[in-house]
Scaffold this motif. Structure first.
Motif, PDB file in Angstrom:
ATOM      1  N   PRO A   1       0.822  -1.221   0.000  1.00  0.00           N
ATOM      2  CA  PRO A   1       0.000   0.000   0.000  1.00  0.00           C
ATOM      3  C   PRO A   1       0.845   1.256   0.000  1.00  0.00           C
ATOM      4  N   MET A   2       0.367   2.269  -0.685  1.00  0.00           N
ATOM      5  CA  MET A   2       1.128   3.515  -0.821  1.00  0.00           C
ATOM      6  C   MET A   2       1.259   4.215   0.531  1.00  0.00           C
ATOM      7  N   LYS A   3       2.348   4.979   0.636  1.00  0.00           N
ATOM      8  CA  LYS A   3       2.584   5.775   1.830  1.00  0.00           C
ATOM      9  C   LYS A   3       1.867   7.118   1.702  1.00  0.00           C
ATOM     10  N   PRO A   4       1.659   7.815   2.798  1.00  0.00           N
ATOM     11  CA  PRO A   4       1.035   9.143   2.707  1.00  0.00           C
ATOM     12  C   PRO A   4       1.801  10.063   1.763  1.00  0.00           C
ATOM     13  N   GLY A   5       1.080  10.711   0.870  1.00  0.00           N
ATOM     14  CA  GLY A   5       1.702  11.610  -0.081  1.00  0.00           C
ATOM     15  C   GLY A   5       2.054  10.984  -1.405  1.00  0.00           C
ATOM     16  N   GLU A   6       2.034   9.637  -1.489  1.00  0.00           N
ATOM     17  CA  GLU A   6       2.333   8.973  -2.760  1.00  0.00           C
ATOM     18  C   GLU A   6       1.100   8.986  -3.646  1.00  0.00           C
ATOM     19  N   THR A   7       1.320   9.075  -4.932  1.00  0.00           N
ATOM     20  CA  THR A   7       0.202   9.178  -5.873  1.00  0.00           C
ATOM     21  C   THR A   7      -0.185   7.857  -6.493  1.00  0.00           C
ATOM     22  N   SER A   8       0.757   6.920  -6.605  1.00  0.00           N
ATOM     23  CA  SER A   8       0.428   5.636  -7.222  1.00  0.00           C
ATOM     24  C   SER A   8      -0.383   4.779  -6.256  1.00  0.00           C
ATOM     25  N   LYS A   9      -1.193   3.918  -6.812  1.00  0.00           N
ATOM     26  CA  LYS A   9      -2.054   3.079  -5.973  1.00  0.00           C
ATOM     27  C   LYS A   9      -1.228   2.092  -5.167  1.00  0.00           C
ATOM     28  N   TYR A  10      -0.208   1.544  -5.809  1.00  0.00           N
ATOM     29  CA  TYR A  10       0.669   0.599  -5.120  1.00  0.00           C
ATOM     30  C   TYR A  10       2.120   1.007  -5.368  1.00  0.00           C
ATOM     31  N   ARG A  11       2.995   0.564  -4.517  1.00  0.00           N
ATOM     32  CA  ARG A  11       4.415   0.785  -4.771  1.00  0.00           C
ATOM     33  C   ARG A  11       5.147  -0.556  -4.712  1.00  0.00           C
ATOM     34  N   ASN A  12       6.125  -0.666  -5.560  1.00  0.00           N
ATOM     35  CA  ASN A  12       6.886  -1.903  -5.642  1.00  0.00           C
ATOM     36  C   ASN A  12       8.027  -1.879  -4.628  1.00  0.00           C
ATOM     37  N   LEU A  13       8.295  -3.003  -4.028  1.00  0.00           N
ATOM     38  CA  LEU A  13       9.346  -3.093  -3.032  1.00  0.00           C
ATOM     39  C   LEU A  13      10.728  -3.239  -3.649  1.00  0.00           C
ATOM     40  N   ILE A  14      10.818  -3.765  -4.848  1.00  0.00           N
ATOM     41  CA  ILE A  14      12.121  -4.052  -5.437  1.00  0.00           C
ATOM     42  C   ILE A  14      12.297  -3.285  -6.736  1.00  0.00           C
ATOM     43  N   PHE A  15      13.058  -2.239  -6.676  1.00  0.00           N
ATOM     44  CA  PHE A  15      13.372  -1.482  -7.880  1.00  0.00           C
ATOM     45  C   PHE A  15      14.787  -1.812  -8.329  1.00  0.00           C
ATOM     46  N   VAL A  16      14.948  -1.912  -9.611  1.00  0.00           N
ATOM     47  CA  VAL A  16      16.275  -2.018 -10.188  1.00  0.00           C
ATOM     48  C   VAL A  16      16.815  -0.615 -10.417  1.00  0.00           C
ATOM     49  N   SER A  17      16.038   0.214 -11.096  1.00  0.00           N
ATOM     50  CA  SER A  17      16.471   1.563 -11.433  1.00  0.00           C
ATOM     51  C   SER A  17      15.333   2.551 -11.243  1.00  0.00           C
ATOM     52  N   LYS A  18      15.654   3.736 -10.793  1.00  0.00           N
ATOM     53  CA  LYS A  18      14.655   4.805 -10.654  1.00  0.00           C
ATOM     54  C   LYS A  18      15.068   6.064 -11.414  1.00  0.00           C
ATOM     55  N   LYS A  19      16.011   5.926 -12.305  1.00  0.00           N
ATOM     56  CA  LYS A  19      16.531   7.108 -12.988  1.00  0.00           C
ATOM     57  C   LYS A  19      15.642   7.501 -14.164  1.00  0.00           C
TER      58      LYS A  19
END
Length: 549
Positions: A443-461
């Protein structure tokens, strides 16, 4: 057409069999002190000041202050007085001396498969260099952002054996030469199994010498990887050992890795029984019978348990709903699976020809799905077959930048962020026991816009690239994630169905390689002394009720 066939047959007869090596015999010579600059072509046969016959090689990567070393230890299948395949002792001594020069090491071992060896220009040697180049980038990123692994030297150890018995070109993956190699399937499979014990003993001794501590970012690190029949070699070596370790495991204790920090198989050409035997023993130790999934199964392994033995197979079927995506233009498309037909179709045909008709001997464990249909057996309700695949892996976004040797030297094309605690968070998000955890849906954190967030990111650039692990299955004809896993949420053994590895030999995959390195290099679970977890918090600890060993 007749002329072509005759020419091919003549070529096969002339080609004959390969020699026994060693292909990398040079140790301690002056030429072996010269560094390798292979450039973007990644071709060791290209002209330069290096000698590819060296058993220990120093490779320099553009854009990095440090590179990596590549070592070779080759096994000779010809019998010795002990009737056991023997490794090259000069190569081994040079390797040990090399490791001893560094205070801290990250060692990545690769055991190749069928139709490969340690010959100059071999395709698996080339692919291994790509893995090492990306791993160098992953280490440098962790040093720069978190002062981790700053003093670790990176070494790749290539375990060579005569997987290529037919004298086909060393860089041949598929083509007319394949026909000449097909009859070697049975002898090479048998040879990989004969190498299992001596290779295991070698890697066990190396593991012990490094004094490893999984989860400690200051300790030495070791990743053991096997592909195809190299995966079969490791799976054969570990089957009975892992079964015995499960039988002797103390309920609630941390289950330690069998080799290194993690054993990783990719598209292993190995009989299903090499994994299902371990699962059967685990089910017995969990005290499960019939269709029971309760008992003390979630207490058997601790909440902070890391995976120690994982296998990835690029499967040939998947829930259709999970394959429906939108392309750049917003058009709905259905993704095509990069099916590994070699370990699916070709392996089965080879086993059928060897008169092996039991599914657990003519299928690989990566293509073996559990069947949880309830049936009546002597008046007791049971699952038809509660063994096989246990987890799934996907890449959530298409990787447009590709996976290349030159790309590994560019930070924007080789980012692999630190993924601390993702596994603990995933398990915590599915209380009370963590079953059916899914890394892609937190579940998204306060202030996040996406419905869900992924726990494992490879890249965020430039583009967010995420990978997804889940503790449930999505076979064809079923809803996504509708089939529960056949192992506990905290299980250290993962038989993973993968949607994105890319066929049998196309296993060089940057997002997947990042995810595997995160399991080794990062604190993916909280430290047991500081862990605050909800997994199992609402359930009693059943270790006191565990069956006797």
């Amino acid at each position: 057409m007749k002329t072509i066939c005759v020419a091919l047959l003549a070529g096969f007869l002339v080609a004959g069999c390969t020699d026994y090596g060693p292909y990398r015999p040079k140790v301690g010579e002056k030429a072996c002190q010269e560094p390798f600059y292979l450039g973007g072509a990644n071709d060791e046969r290209a002209p330069g000041g290096h000698d590819p016959r060296c058993a220990i090689q120093q490779h320099i990567i553009a854009g990095h202050e440090t590179g990596y070393h590549l070592a070779f230890i080759e096994f000779d299948e010809r019998k010795t007085s002990s009737e056991t395949p023997k490794y090259n002792e000069k190569q081994y001594e040079a390797f040990k001396n090399h490791l001893a020069k560094s205070e801290k090491n990250y060692l990545i071992v690769f055991v190749h498969g069928w139709r490969h060896d340690a010959a100059i220009g071999d395709g698996d040697v080339r692919r291994f260099r790509v893995f090492l180049a990306y791993a160098r980038s992953f280490l440098d990123q962790r040093c720069k952002t978190a002062t981790r692994y700053c003093g670790h030297s990176l070494t790749g150890l290539y375990i060579g054996w005569r997987g290529r018995a037919f004298a086909e070109p060393v860089d041949n993956d598929f083509g007319p030469w394949t026909a000449g190699a097909l009859p070697t399937f049975w002898s090479r499979k048998a040879q990989s199994e004969e190498h299992a014990k001596p290779v295991y003993r070698l890697l066990r001794d190396i593991s012990r010498s490094l004094e490893l501590d999984a989860g400690d970012v200051a300790a030495n690190k070791m990743l053991v990887m096997g592909h195809s029949f190299g995966g079969n070699m490791l799976a054969t070596a570990l089957r009975d050992r892992m079964t015995k370790r499960i039988a002797a495991h103390e309920c609630g204790a941390t289950f330690r890795p069998p080799l290194g920090d993690l054993v990783f198989l990719v598209n292993p050409a190995s009989e299903a029984r090499n994994w299902t035997k371990i699962q059967r023993r685990l089910r017995e130790r969990l005290g499960l019978s019939g269709t029971d999934t309760t008992g003390y199964s979630e207490s058997f392994f601790p909440k902070h348990q890391r995976p120690v033995y994982v296998s990835f197979t690029s499967v040939c079927e998947w829930a259709e709903a999970d394959l429906k995506k939108k392309n750049k233009n917003g058009e709905k498309i259905v993704l095509k699976l990069a099916c590994d037909t070699a370990t699916n179709r070709w392996f089965r045909w080879g086993q059928f020809a060897a008169l092996k008709f039991d599914p657990e001997t003519n299928r690989t464990f990566g293509h073996m799905n559990p069947d949880l249909e309830k049936i009546d057996v002597d008046g007791q309700e049971q699952y038809r077959f509660p063994y096989g695949a246990s987890h799934e892996f996907s890449i959530l976004d298409s990787l447009e930048i590709g996976t290349t040797f030159s790309g590994a030297s560019l930070p924007e094309r080789s980012e692999c962020i630190i993924a601390d605690n993702w596994l603990t968070d995933a398990r915590n998000n599915w209380p009370p026991r963590g079953r059916r955890w899914d890394s892609a849906y937190l579940p998204m954190k306060p202030g996040e816009t996406s419905k869900y967030r992924n726990l494992i990111f490879v890249s965020k650039k430039e583009k967010e690239i995420g990978v997804q692990f889940r503790h449930k299955l999505s076979p064809a004809g079923r809803k996504v994630g509708s089939v529960p896993s056949v192992v506990p949420a905290n299980a250290p053994l993962w038989n993973v169905r993968s949607r994105d590895i890319s066929k049998h030999g196309g296993y060089v995959n940057y997002p997947q390689w990042c995810a595997i390195n995160q399991l080794v290099l990062d604190r993916v679970t909280l430290d047991p002394e500081t862990e605050i977890s909800t997994v199992g918090a609402d359930a009693p600890n059943h270790c006191d009720d565990a069956p006797q060993k």
